[in-house]
Design an enzyme around this catalytic site. Sequence first.
Site, short mmCIF file in Angstrom:
data_model
loop_
_atom_site.label_atom_id
_atom_site.label_comp_id
_atom_site.label_asym_id
_atom_site.label_seq_id
_atom_site.Cartn_x
_atom_site.Cartn_y
_atom_site.Cartn_z
N SER A 116 0.82 -1.19 0.00
CA SER A 116 0.00 0.00 0.00
C SER A 116 0.87 1.26 0.00
O SER A 116 1.65 1.47 -0.93
CB SER A 116 -0.98 -0.05 1.17
N ASP A 156 -9.32 -5.23 -5.34
CA ASP A 156 -8.91 -4.19 -4.39
C ASP A 156 -9.71 -2.93 -4.67
O ASP A 156 -9.55 -2.30 -5.72
CB ASP A 156 -7.41 -3.93 -4.54
N HIS A 185 -7.64 -5.76 -0.67
CA HIS A 185 -6.39 -5.11 -0.26
C HIS A 185 -5.66 -6.00 0.74
O HIS A 185 -5.65 -5.73 1.95
CB HIS A 185 -6.75 -3.75 0.35
#
Length: 651
Positions: free
Chosen positions: A198, A304, A335
């Site tokens: 991320s 995601d 995610h």
Amino acid sequence: MPTSMRFTTWRSLASVAVAALTAALLTPAVAHPAPRESRPVYSYDNAVREAVWVDTGLDGDGDGRSDRVAADIVRPREPAQQGRKVPVIMDASPYYSCCGRGNESQLKTYDAQGNVVQAPLFYDNYFVPRGYAFVGVDLAGTNRSDGCVDVGGRSDIQSAKAVIDWLNGRGKAYTTRTGSTRAEATWTNGRTGMIGKSWDGTIANGVAATGVKGLKTIVPISAISTWYDYYFSKGAPLYDSGPDWLSDYVDSPDARARCAAVQQKLVDGAPRTGDLTPLWAERDYVKAASKVKASVFLIHGMQDLNVRMQHVGPWWDALAKNGVERKIWLSQTGHVDPFDFRRAAWVDTLHRWFDHELLGYDNGIDREPMADIERHPDQWVTSKAWPPRGTGTTTLRPAEGGQEGVGTLGLRKDTGTETFTDDPQLSETDWAARIDSPTPDKAGFTTGPLTRDLRLSGSSKVTVTATPTTSTAHLSAVLVDLGPDTVRDYGAAGEGITTLTDRTCWGASTAGDSACFKETRAKTTAVDQTVVSRGWADLGNHASDAKGRPLTPGRAYTITLDLGATDHVVPAGHRLALIIAGTDKDLIDPPSTRPTLTLDLSRTAARVPFVGGTAAFAHATAGSASAAPEATTLDGVTVPRATHRVPEGSR
């Protein structure tokens, strides 16, 4: 998307010599075959644990002195004692003190001397005994670092780049945050690999886009490639907040007190109009892909809905165009880190990747298929190149059907119109559930049941010509696989995984840093339809991606929506659908009005990448009946409720 290059011999003679020397230094000085795998021969319990503060050369917090970022180091003691130098695995993150890393939200912990005791995740536990150093960098403005968080801008990127410069003898570091005693990186050869999920992976993308010397590879997991696309999609807002909220979320208490000016720049530079500004241009790493010299091992969840698949296609294509060596994993998750959806294979693959890229070991990973794709939960296939060679873009045309709003999808251009009214209370799941019913909130178009499997691979585009009744309008377009399946439940809290209580261990442990983590398993759900790709736009951006304009009611406008990349097989017997609608609830914010839009079907089309191109689509739809099936409700995965999403690892 262009087809991918096969991994080829990529090291220059000089770098081959360095790799050979490194391999020699990490093995006894006797003649035997070149190593293919680093082994856990060094003591983790006796590893050197130290902290340095690296000078970034910036003064983001305006206190009159150069910002220093904290870098916590765990490295094997024995190589330095023997005069050997080791490569570095680096994770630069804003989350080490505020939010935690990984599925268990681990934080850094320290001893009385300020040296790291627990470095989150398994990287140090596993790789330090194998002859690597691990470096965990606190981004400027977070944890023990000076400066301010600027959400992917110069300060964020320089936080990590300055550390790589120091590791390669080009920068300055100190043994304390404010002192003058210099720290030297005499223990490393400077060869660095960056990894992270991320925001952490985003920093890896951004640092690679500077072309910094010494960065040999990056492993971005669920990472952003351009920050504009995290907040907007062609002017349509994806969240009801901007980067200033995110900066405040991760700032240390000290930074919050001294970074008001930076916060205001984020507010002023990122207007909620969705216009492209210099702030967004600075945070666009795709445009700088020509500078990337590091190899890239990219991992992303195709479902995601935080860092969406729009971040994969343009970045992957730009890297391919510039000849960057690449590898990719695409999962069915949301995610989620691969450590939590494919643990054993992930650790083994990452180990071989770093051995190859940082130690120069000829372990064959460069000759393996480029892509691993999760076709069903825990069922993976490989692809020699991605997208596969032979993939071609096919133009699909919507046409009117027997009922209003229930049309057909094929190769022939048709005339006619379809009309729908934006309903911000409905989402893509609602539209797909009623695809065969004439509802007022969407226009749906389907093929008949396919007579053979049809594989989509890459990024699609949908061009829409629509006439609005109001001065503002948002559009959504989704591609849907209509048919029964069992998929990962990416809409549930774990985004496709369930966390168990049992633990497995990956590396060595100490009393303060365990290498044992909770196991997970796939969380699945049975569905009748699966959204496989999606995209959004503000119709006011019809003339320019950079700036929106008010619409004139009654006037037709044409705009192209960029759908996220995917790799999905629509099985024989299923149907492929294109849905065009307004606000996709919980995925984009609604416009200020509630427009009715009329589609001109003769000027509306989807360009979809099929393996085998147009011929594959024609064969798969040949002889299929396009008559509307019974109008039943088709269950699908419910999109998670919108919140202040944060590009981080813990959910």
